[in-house]
Design a protein around this motif. Structure first.
Motif, short mmCIF file in Angstrom:
data_model
loop_
_atom_site.label_atom_id
_atom_site.label_comp_id
_atom_site.label_asym_id
_atom_site.label_seq_id
_atom_site.Cartn_x
_atom_site.Cartn_y
_atom_site.Cartn_z
N ALA A 170 0.84 -1.20 0.00
CA ALA A 170 0.00 0.00 0.00
C ALA A 170 0.88 1.25 0.00
O ALA A 170 1.92 1.29 0.67
N ASP A 171 0.45 2.27 -0.75
CA ASP A 171 1.22 3.52 -0.86
C ASP A 171 2.71 3.22 -1.03
O ASP A 171 3.56 3.65 -0.23
N PRO A 172 3.08 2.49 -2.07
CA PRO A 172 4.44 1.97 -2.19
C PRO A 172 5.53 3.02 -2.33
O PRO A 172 6.69 2.75 -2.02
N ASP A 173 5.18 4.22 -2.79
CA ASP A 173 6.20 5.26 -2.97
C ASP A 173 6.48 6.03 -1.69
O ASP A 173 7.33 6.93 -1.68
N GLU A 174 5.78 5.69 -0.62
CA GLU A 174 6.01 6.32 0.68
C GLU A 174 6.97 5.46 1.50
O GLU A 174 6.81 4.23 1.57
N LEU A 175 7.96 6.09 2.13
CA LEU A 175 8.82 5.39 3.08
C LEU A 175 8.08 5.30 4.40
O LEU A 175 7.75 6.32 5.01
N ASP A 176 7.78 4.09 4.84
CA ASP A 176 7.03 3.86 6.07
C ASP A 176 7.72 2.77 6.86
O ASP A 176 7.55 1.58 6.60
N THR A 177 8.54 3.16 7.82
CA THR A 177 9.33 2.20 8.57
C THR A 177 8.51 1.39 9.56
O THR A 177 9.06 0.53 10.27
N THR A 178 7.20 1.62 9.59
CA THR A 178 6.32 0.76 10.40
C THR A 178 5.60 -0.26 9.52
O THR A 178 4.76 -1.02 10.02
N ARG A 179 5.91 -0.30 8.23
CA ARG A 179 5.22 -1.16 7.27
C ARG A 179 5.52 -2.64 7.55
O ARG A 179 6.63 -3.13 7.33
N ALA A 180 4.50 -3.38 8.01
CA ALA A 180 4.70 -4.79 8.33
C ALA A 180 4.97 -5.63 7.10
O ALA A 180 5.73 -6.61 7.14
N ALA A 181 4.38 -5.26 5.96
CA ALA A 181 4.52 -6.04 4.73
C ALA A 181 5.89 -5.90 4.09
O ALA A 181 6.22 -6.64 3.15
N ALA A 182 6.71 -4.97 4.58
CA ALA A 182 8.02 -4.72 3.95
C ALA A 182 8.88 -5.98 3.90
O ALA A 182 9.69 -6.16 3.00
N ARG A 183 8.70 -6.87 4.88
CA ARG A 183 9.54 -8.08 4.94
C ARG A 183 9.33 -9.00 3.74
O ARG A 183 10.13 -9.92 3.53
N HIS A 184 8.31 -8.76 2.96
CA HIS A 184 8.05 -9.60 1.78
C HIS A 184 8.76 -9.08 0.52
O HIS A 184 8.53 -9.60 -0.57
#
Length: 403
Positions: A327-341
């Protein structure tokens, strides 16, 4: 519908913003996540920009990673490389050869091994910060910190003699420096290879507790020891663990300086470092063309057939910005749980061997650097920085900082 006779769009294209892939790639993805492109050489290849399509392709055994093939979709000019010269380079190998050698190396990057190495990595990082703080500033973060940290970690890993580390560092910096001429760069590669050849000989004669010594013993015990293979493996570990990590350190610092709230959250709670690092890896995807392949059979993806013998670039930077996955992939969000994928370390059999070491280094780097220098800031406007548009791995050449 696109005209099938039309020339496919060129690749690569220039970025409009250093923190984001070229806007034209997003348009290509919106039209078709599997599409044809034209390389700088004039050759045609396929570009995969969709996350699910990238995973399916990279998990499909009907392709080869052999970069010596004429159809391999090289983005930058390269010298012809023979099979003999590529010996030991895991990223060039296919099963069963790749399977055999990966199995020999993979246990060197277990959690237990990394726990043993962690105190030394922390010492290296602290030493680099100490030297930075001993100056009045400003300093170039790349030269003073981002390059020496992974270089010294690789030295520790391979068992490079302490007295040789400055020499080792000079070779690697000459190879990576954009101001190094083509002849000097080739000479530095040769000198480094000679040095690693001598280092392998030393580990054979005087094995220690380092990774290279353990690999020598493993291959000797298996009856498959090959000197040139060991030199190639050492070169592969050096390249994979040095330049990529250095680029991620410099870019990660820039991103966190540009997002002070997220930087402050990390300093307040260093236990969030693993999630911060995963998001930075997703956001930058610096090795975005390293998962290129040549098909060995026809492969169909979402109704598009990629013929056997065609070059394919899996563009990780776009796959990791796929809005259907992030979601909102162009935003840096260091709380993003899905980032690990994310696919920043690739996917499938060639997924990066040293990814957990890279994660550990980056976690320790960001928590230590911002924890010890909380007022770290750029010494020049970010618009004056020069980025590695012309390199295999994306990064930034210099980052002047002060505090």
């Amino acid at each position: 519908m696109a005209d099938p006779a039309a020339t496919p769009p060129r690749f690569p294209q220039a970025r409009g913003c250093p923190f984001h892939p070229p806007a034209a790639y997003a348009r290509l993805h919106a039209e078709a996540p599997v599409t044809r492109i034209t390389l700088p050489s004039g050759n045609r290849a396929w570009l995969i920009t969709g996350y699910e399509q990238a995973r399916r392709f990279l998990a499909d055994p009907r392709s080869t990673a052999d970069r010596s093939l004429p159809a391999y979709p090289a983005v930058l000019p390269r010298q012809p490389v023979t099979k003999a010269q590529a010996k030991g380079l895991l990223t060039w190998m296919d099963p069963p050869e790749h399977t055999e050698h990966r199995r020999m190396v993979v246990n060197e990057f277990t959690t237990r091994r990394l726990r043993q190495l962690q105190p030394r990595i922390q010492e290296i990082i602290d030493g680099c910060v100490d030297r930075m703080l001993a100056t009045d500033g400003p300093v170039d973060l790349v030269e003073a910190f981002a390059l020496p940290v992974p270089s010294l970690v690789i030295c520790e890993l391979l068992g490079v003699r302490y007295a040789d580390r400055d020499l080792f560092g000079r070779y690697t910096i000459a190879i990576l420096n954009r101001d190094t001429g083509a002849e000097d760069r080739v000479a530095a590669w040769r000198q480094l290879r000679v040095y690693l050849s001598d280092l392998v000989d030393d580990k054979v004669a005087n094995p220690g507790e380092d990774l290279l010594s353990r690999l020598v013993l493993k291959y000797q015990d298996a009856g498959t020891f090959d000197h040139e293979l060991m030199v190639g493996l050492s070169m592969a570990l050096l390249v994979a663990g040095h330049e990529t990590t250095a680029n991620m350190i410099a870019l990660g610092v820039l991103a966190l300086l540009d997002h002070p709230d997220q930087r402050a959250a990390l300093v307040a709670d260093p236990s969030t470092a693993p999630q911060v690092v995963e998001e930075l890896l997703r956001f930058f995807s610096i090795a975005d063309t390293s998962t290129s392949r040549v098909t060995t059979a026809d492969i169909e993806l979402d109704g598009v057939v990629i013929p056997a013998g065609d070059g394919v670039i899996v563009l990780n930077s776009l796959a990791n910005r796929d809005p259907e996955t992030f979601a909102d992939p162009d935003e840096l969000d260091t709380t993003r749980a899905a980032a690990r994928h994310h696919l920043a370390f690739g996917y499938g059999i060639h997924q990066c061997l040293g990814q957990n070491l890279a994660r550990l280094e980056l976690q320790l780097v960001f928590t230590t650097l911002f924890g010890r220098i909380p007022d770290l800031r750029l010494a020049v406007p970010s618009t004056e920085l020069s980025y590695k548009e012309d390199a295999t791995f994306y990064g930034v050449y210099q980052v002047p900082v002060t505090w």
